[in-house]
Motif scaffolding. Structure first.
Motif: not given
Lengths: 315, 118
Positions: B10-11, B112, B5, B14-15, B18, B22, B26, B7-8
């Motif tokens: 979007i999640v 570091r 769907k 998002f992950i 992120i 990161l 780094e 919404f899936d």
């Protein structure tokens, strides 16, 4: 309600990534080195107080040391009880090193110009004369005073800096600071953790300061490195470093560097010098007894990890 | 089998976003060079080659910036350790002159290491 579950996951992720504490570091010059204090943003108003504490203790050690150094033979010198405890710690390091570590070695180290230069090799006759004054046994320690039985001078630079860092950490604890680092020129203590993970500490490569030879994750631990690569001079092809063997009464260029992990910086500081004066076999048996992990960087470039050093390492 | 769907997506995005962020912070820490003089920090531009005379700050020292690196080339201190310390160019690098209470350091938004033992 599958969408509600997904929304919850979404919110949990935001909370996880959003609640990490951020830290701030302030550098300043004290104890003859560059000191760095790291605390969380919420504790940064305490940095000035920690700095004042370090400066106060540094002045205290300097003044008490000076009292002993200017005193004459057989003179009674009244010193603070906390300084007596520091002197006794010097006795402990002297004993476990079978006399190789000795705070009275300053008597001849200063003839070479250590710690600040200009450096030179003193004449044999001067060395012979001053060498006869050396010996921790010539310092009589009482409850609140000491007596010098010969004309030596002392320097506790090998572990007093560590003691001051430990005191600064105690001060931070008294101010309810739970996480942070006090790093005095590489002699450091990691208080608590960093967002649930250990503090990531690099051990500098003796020949290439852009590299590290080991990376540690530390929580409530101290690590100190003693090396032959910062304070030294070369005369007639011989390298003179700032670590001296009191038994041989000469410079001890035994290793490139020795790093020690311990529960206090005073201990790690003193032991990094003590181990520097011992042979690898002696280091192995002592670090096993004292449960202090050690990293040796040998003169030939070989790395030796002893007494559980690897347990603190990360890739 | 359930279908994916909106919404899936979007999640998942998002992950993914992120994770990329990161990894980027780094690996590509933003470097900032400073000269610390008596506890005051002055920004040092590593993109501009040249020699900086610290006389204006009351120090008989000179710092050279060359090819995004900096080093202390002159100092009136007795031990000259700061000159031996060589170039600073990476996160956490320092060259310190204790007698003059002066240092050049490289700081990064995400260093570091949290500390270096030397």
């Amino acid at each position: 309600m599958p969408n509600m579950q997904k929304l919850s996951l979404f919110l949990i992720l935001i909370i996880l990534f959003g609640c990490n504490e951020s830290f701030t570091t302030k550098p300043f010059f004290s104890m003859g080195t560059l000191v760095e204090i790291t605390v969380s943003e919420k504790d940064k108003t305490e940095i000035e107080n920690i700095k004042s504490e370090i400066e106060r203790l540094s002045e205290f050690v300097k003044e008490e040391t000076n009292k002993i150094n200017v005193a004459g033979k057989n003179e009674k010198v009244v010193v603070d009880k906390r300084f007596i405890a520091l002197l006794k710690k010097g006795g402990y390091f002297h004993d476990i090193s079978q006399g190789r570590f000795d705070i009275t070695i300053h008597t001849i180290m200063k003839l070479y110009g250590f710690p600040e230069g200009p450096y030179k090799v003193p004449s044999r006759s001067t060395l012979d004369q001053f060498s006869s004054y050396i010996g921790f046994e010539n310092l009589i320690i009482n409850e609140n005073f000491v007596i010098k039985k010969s004309d030596f001078t002392i320097d506790m630079g090998a572990y007093a800096k560590g003691w001051i860092v430990d005191e600064a950490i105690n001060f931070m604890k008294s101010r309810s600071i739970k996480n942070g680092i006090v790093n005095a020129g590489g002699d450091l203590y990691c208080l608590g953790d960093k967002n649930g993970d250990g503090w990531k500490i690099g051990i500098q490569h003796p020949d290439d300061k852009e590299k590290v030879i080991s990376v540690l994750k530390l929580v409530n631990k101290a690590v100190v490195t003693s090396g032959d690569y910062e304070r030294f001079f070369i005369e007639n092809g011989k390298k003179y470093i700032h670590i001296f063997d009191a038994k041989k009464k000469e410079t001890a260029d035994n290793y490139k560097s020795i790093s020690v992990i311990a529960d206090s910086v005073e201990m790690a500081d003193g032991l990094s010098t003590v181990y520097f004066l011992l042979n690898p076999q002696e280091i192995r048996s002592l670090c096993d007894k004292l449960k202090t992990p050690v990293l040796i960087y040998h003169l030939n470039g070989n790395i030796e990890k002893l007494c559980g050093w690897e347990k603190f390492e990360v890739n | 089998m359930k279908s994916i769907k909106p919404f899936d997506i979007i999640v998942i995005l998002f992950i993914f976003g992120i994770t990329i962020y990161l990894m980027k912070t780094e690996n590509e820490a933003i470097k900032k060079a400073y000269i610390i003089i008596d506890e005051k920090k002055y920004p040092l531009n590593l993109d501009q080659n040249g020699i900086i005379d610290l006389k204006i700050y009351g120090k008989n020292m000179k710092v050279e910036v060359k090819d995004k690196k900096a080093h202390i080339i002159e100092s009136d201190c007795r031990d000259k350790i700061c000159i031996h310390m060589g170039y600073v160019k990476d996160c956490g690098d320092t060259a310190i002159c204790l007698p003059n209470k002066t240092a050049i350091v490289i700081e990064c938004e995400k260093n570091r290491y949290d500390g270096i033992s030397r």
